[in-house]
Design an enzyme around this catalytic site. Structure first.
Site, PDB file in Angstrom:
ATOM      1  N   ASN A  12       0.870  -1.176   0.000  1.00  0.00           N
ATOM      2  CA  ASN A  12       0.000   0.000   0.000  1.00  0.00           C
ATOM      3  C   ASN A  12       0.907   1.227   0.000  1.00  0.00           C
ATOM      4  O   ASN A  12       1.472   1.576   1.026  1.00  0.00           O
ATOM      5  CB  ASN A  12      -0.885  -0.043   1.263  1.00  0.00           C
ATOM      6  CG  ASN A  12      -1.721   1.215   1.433  1.00  0.00           C
ATOM      7  OD1 ASN A  12      -1.807   2.047   0.520  1.00  0.00           O
ATOM      8  ND2 ASN A  12      -2.335   1.352   2.603  1.00  0.00           N
ATOM      9  N   TRP A  13       1.026   1.840  -1.185  1.00  0.00           N
ATOM     10  CA  TRP A  13       1.976   2.963  -1.302  1.00  0.00           C
ATOM     11  C   TRP A  13       1.438   4.231  -0.651  1.00  0.00           C
ATOM     12  O   TRP A  13       2.159   5.203  -0.493  1.00  0.00           O
ATOM     13  CB  TRP A  13       2.282   3.243  -2.780  1.00  0.00           C
ATOM     14  CG  TRP A  13       2.960   2.115  -3.498  1.00  0.00           C
ATOM     15  CD1 TRP A  13       3.297   0.876  -3.002  1.00  0.00           C
ATOM     16  CD2 TRP A  13       3.411   2.122  -4.862  1.00  0.00           C
ATOM     17  NE1 TRP A  13       3.901   0.126  -3.976  1.00  0.00           N
ATOM     18  CE2 TRP A  13       3.986   0.858  -5.127  1.00  0.00           C
ATOM     19  CE3 TRP A  13       3.367   3.072  -5.893  1.00  0.00           C
ATOM     20  CZ2 TRP A  13       4.524   0.530  -6.382  1.00  0.00           C
ATOM     21  CZ3 TRP A  13       3.893   2.740  -7.136  1.00  0.00           C
ATOM     22  CH2 TRP A  13       4.477   1.482  -7.378  1.00  0.00           C
ATOM     23  N   LYS A  14       0.166   4.237  -0.327  1.00  0.00           N
ATOM     24  CA  LYS A  14      -0.478   5.423   0.255  1.00  0.00           C
ATOM     25  C   LYS A  14      -0.216   6.644  -0.651  1.00  0.00           C
ATOM     26  O   LYS A  14      -0.171   6.492  -1.865  1.00  0.00           O
ATOM     27  CB  LYS A  14       0.000   5.643   1.695  1.00  0.00           C
ATOM     28  CG  LYS A  14      -0.185   4.368   2.544  1.00  0.00           C
ATOM     29  CD  LYS A  14       0.000   4.586   4.013  1.00  0.00           C
ATOM     30  CE  LYS A  14      -0.209   3.269   4.747  1.00  0.00           C
ATOM     31  NZ  LYS A  14      -0.083   3.375   6.194  1.00  0.00           N
ATOM     32  N   HIS A  98      -9.440   1.484   4.781  1.00  0.00           N
ATOM     33  CA  HIS A  98      -8.181   1.595   5.531  1.00  0.00           C
ATOM     34  C   HIS A  98      -8.403   2.528   6.724  1.00  0.00           C
ATOM     35  O   HIS A  98      -9.182   3.484   6.633  1.00  0.00           O
ATOM     36  CB  HIS A  98      -7.089   2.150   4.603  1.00  0.00           C
ATOM     37  CG  HIS A  98      -5.733   2.089   5.231  1.00  0.00           C
ATOM     38  ND1 HIS A  98      -5.305   3.022   6.136  1.00  0.00           N
ATOM     39  CD2 HIS A  98      -4.747   1.176   5.124  1.00  0.00           C
ATOM     40  CE1 HIS A  98      -4.081   2.689   6.550  1.00  0.00           C
ATOM     41  NE2 HIS A  98      -3.727   1.569   5.945  1.00  0.00           N
ATOM     42  N   GLU A 100      -6.778   4.860   7.858  1.00  0.00           N
ATOM     43  CA  GLU A 100      -6.550   6.289   7.586  1.00  0.00           C
ATOM     44  C   GLU A 100      -7.792   6.913   6.945  1.00  0.00           C
ATOM     45  O   GLU A 100      -8.131   8.059   7.227  1.00  0.00           O
ATOM     46  CB  GLU A 100      -5.305   6.450   6.694  1.00  0.00           C
ATOM     47  CG  GLU A 100      -4.037   6.210   7.512  1.00  0.00           C
ATOM     48  CD  GLU A 100      -2.888   5.584   6.734  1.00  0.00           C
ATOM     49  OE1 GLU A 100      -2.903   5.598   5.493  1.00  0.00           O
ATOM     50  OE2 GLU A 100      -1.962   5.069   7.405  1.00  0.00           O
ATOM     51  N   GLU A 170      -5.524  -4.815  10.606  1.00  0.00           N
ATOM     52  CA  GLU A 170      -4.469  -3.831  10.840  1.00  0.00           C
ATOM     53  C   GLU A 170      -4.726  -3.089  12.143  1.00  0.00           C
ATOM     54  O   GLU A 170      -5.506  -2.127  12.157  1.00  0.00           O
ATOM     55  CB  GLU A 170      -4.443  -2.811   9.692  1.00  0.00           C
ATOM     56  CG  GLU A 170      -4.163  -3.413   8.342  1.00  0.00           C
ATOM     57  CD  GLU A 170      -3.552  -2.389   7.393  1.00  0.00           C
ATOM     58  OE1 GLU A 170      -2.435  -2.613   6.951  1.00  0.00           O
ATOM     59  OE2 GLU A 170      -4.187  -1.359   7.140  1.00  0.00           O
ATOM     60  N   GLY A 176       2.555   2.203  10.834  1.00  0.00           N
ATOM     61  CA  GLY A 176       3.546   3.272  10.695  1.00  0.00           C
ATOM     62  C   GLY A 176       4.245   3.640  11.994  1.00  0.00           C
ATOM     63  O   GLY A 176       4.931   4.664  12.067  1.00  0.00           O
ATOM     64  N   SER A 216       3.377  -2.215  10.348  1.00  0.00           N
ATOM     65  CA  SER A 216       4.833  -2.326  10.548  1.00  0.00           C
ATOM     66  C   SER A 216       5.393  -3.698  10.191  1.00  0.00           C
ATOM     67  O   SER A 216       6.288  -4.198  10.871  1.00  0.00           O
ATOM     68  CB  SER A 216       5.196  -1.923  11.980  1.00  0.00           C
ATOM     69  OG  SER A 216       4.834  -0.580  12.228  1.00  0.00           O
ATOM     70  N   GLY A 237       2.813  -1.109   4.322  1.00  0.00           N
ATOM     71  CA  GLY A 237       2.889   0.307   3.984  1.00  0.00           C
ATOM     72  C   GLY A 237       4.331   0.715   3.741  1.00  0.00           C
ATOM     73  O   GLY A 237       4.898   0.485   2.666  1.00  0.00           O
ATOM     74  N   GLY A 238       4.945   1.285   4.752  1.00  0.00           N
ATOM     75  CA  GLY A 238       6.297   1.849   4.639  1.00  0.00           C
ATOM     76  C   GLY A 238       7.303   0.938   3.950  1.00  0.00           C
ATOM     77  O   GLY A 238       8.045   1.382   3.056  1.00  0.00           O
TER      78      GLY A 238
HETATM   79  P1  PGA Z   1       2.853   0.256   7.689  1.00  0.00           P
HETATM   80  O1  PGA Z   1       1.399   0.497   7.071  1.00  0.00           O
HETATM   81  O2  PGA Z   1       3.364  -1.039   7.094  1.00  0.00           O
HETATM   82  O3  PGA Z   1       3.648   1.455   7.259  1.00  0.00           O
HETATM   83  O4  PGA Z   1       2.695   0.157   9.167  1.00  0.00           O
HETATM   84  C1  PGA Z   1       0.507  -0.571   6.873  1.00  0.00           C
HETATM   85  C2  PGA Z   1      -0.791  -0.074   6.314  1.00  0.00           C
HETATM   86  O5  PGA Z   1      -1.251   1.005   6.726  1.00  0.00           O
HETATM   87  O6  PGA Z   1      -1.407  -0.728   5.433  1.00  0.00           O
END
Ligand code: PGA
Length: 254
Positions: A12-14, A98, A100, A170, A176, A216, A237-238
């Site tokens: 997930n590149w966000k 998600h 967010e 999640e 993050g 993470s 994500g990251g």
């Molecule tokens: P993260 O994000 O791996 O940076 O913790 C995961 C996500 O939000 O899908």
């Protein structure tokens, strides 16, 4: 790793990566992951990079996902993207709900359920995200929160649609932050979600649905997480923003 369900690992590149940066990333992944058949690997760029990334991965086993989609098919919805537009770029998966978006765009379970229905109506596969906050976990509310989110966000799907859906667990406190759920916490929570799916649908559906862990995930913890019986992949994500770390997560999960 011999698993009951095929692992699915999605990046997930966000709101990261221009077209040029996204192309660099997928070109690197294509080389690094050329022989990987054991895992479904999905990249979810921002909408603006879907067209070019789609072309760049045509001759690879990488699959394309979007990070959101409108519940409507067409019309006066400024700033929204419809299923038919995603399908132009061979998108196969759509991340929905998600945390967010639940937090910043105030997406509700009811809205996510409508989006999930629209995703299936277009023969795409939703990756439906659920997860508790730190306050909810510490307050002993994890199971109640998940029950509300799972039953609300997946409401109205048929058994066939549910079987083709992916759930991403999640925990919000792990996204993050560098904090990962322990493997025991992840396994226990995934097993709980599977029991909820069995109640809502049936045992066969619950046994088939893939449940990703997210929060993470990195090369150093991926293998242990993926080795849990009810953990069927990851939403990353990251660590999905660099060729090396994303490829290492996938390789260490095989
Ligand atoms: P993260 O994000 O791996 O940076 O913790 C995961 C996500 O939000 O899908």
């Amino acid at each position: 790793m011999n698993k009951e369900r095929k692992l699915i690992i999605a990046g997930n590149w966000k709101m990261n990566k221009t077209v040029a940066e996204g192309l660099d990333l997928v070109r690197g992944l294509k080389i690094e992951l050329a022989n990987v058949k054991e895992v479904d690997v999905v990249v979810c760029p921002p909408f603006t990079a879907l067209s070019e990334v789609s072309k760049a991965i045509l001759d690879s086993s990488l699959r394309l996902g979007a990070q959101n989609m409108s519940e409507h098919n067409v019309g006066a919805y400024t700033g929204e993207i419809a299923a038919v537009m995603l399908k132009e770029f061979s998108v196969r998966y759509v991340i929905l709900g998600h945390s967010e978006r639940r937090q910043y765009q105030k997406e509700s379970d009811a809205l996510i359920a409508k989006k999930a229905a629209a995703v299936h109506a277009a023969s795409l596969k939703p990756i439906v995200c659920v997860g508790e906050t730190l306050a909810e976990r510490e307050g002993g509310k994890t199971e109640a929160v998940l029950e509300t989110q799972v039953s609300g966000s997946l409401a109205g799907l048929t058994k066939e649609q549910m079987t083709e859906s992916i759930v991403a667990y999640e925990p919000v406190w792990a996204i993050g932050t560098g904090k990962t759920a322990s493997t025991a916490q992840a396994q226990e929570t995934h097993a709980f979600i599977r029991r909820l799916l069995a109640k809502m649908f049936d045992e066969t559906v619950a046994r088939r649905v893939r449940i990703q862990y997210g929060g993470s995930v990195k090369p150093s913890n991926a293998r242990e997480l993926m080795s849990q019986p009810d953990v069927d992949g990851a939403l990353v994500g990251g660590a999905s923003l660099e060729v090396r770390s994303f490829a290492d997560i996938i390789r260490s999960s095989i």
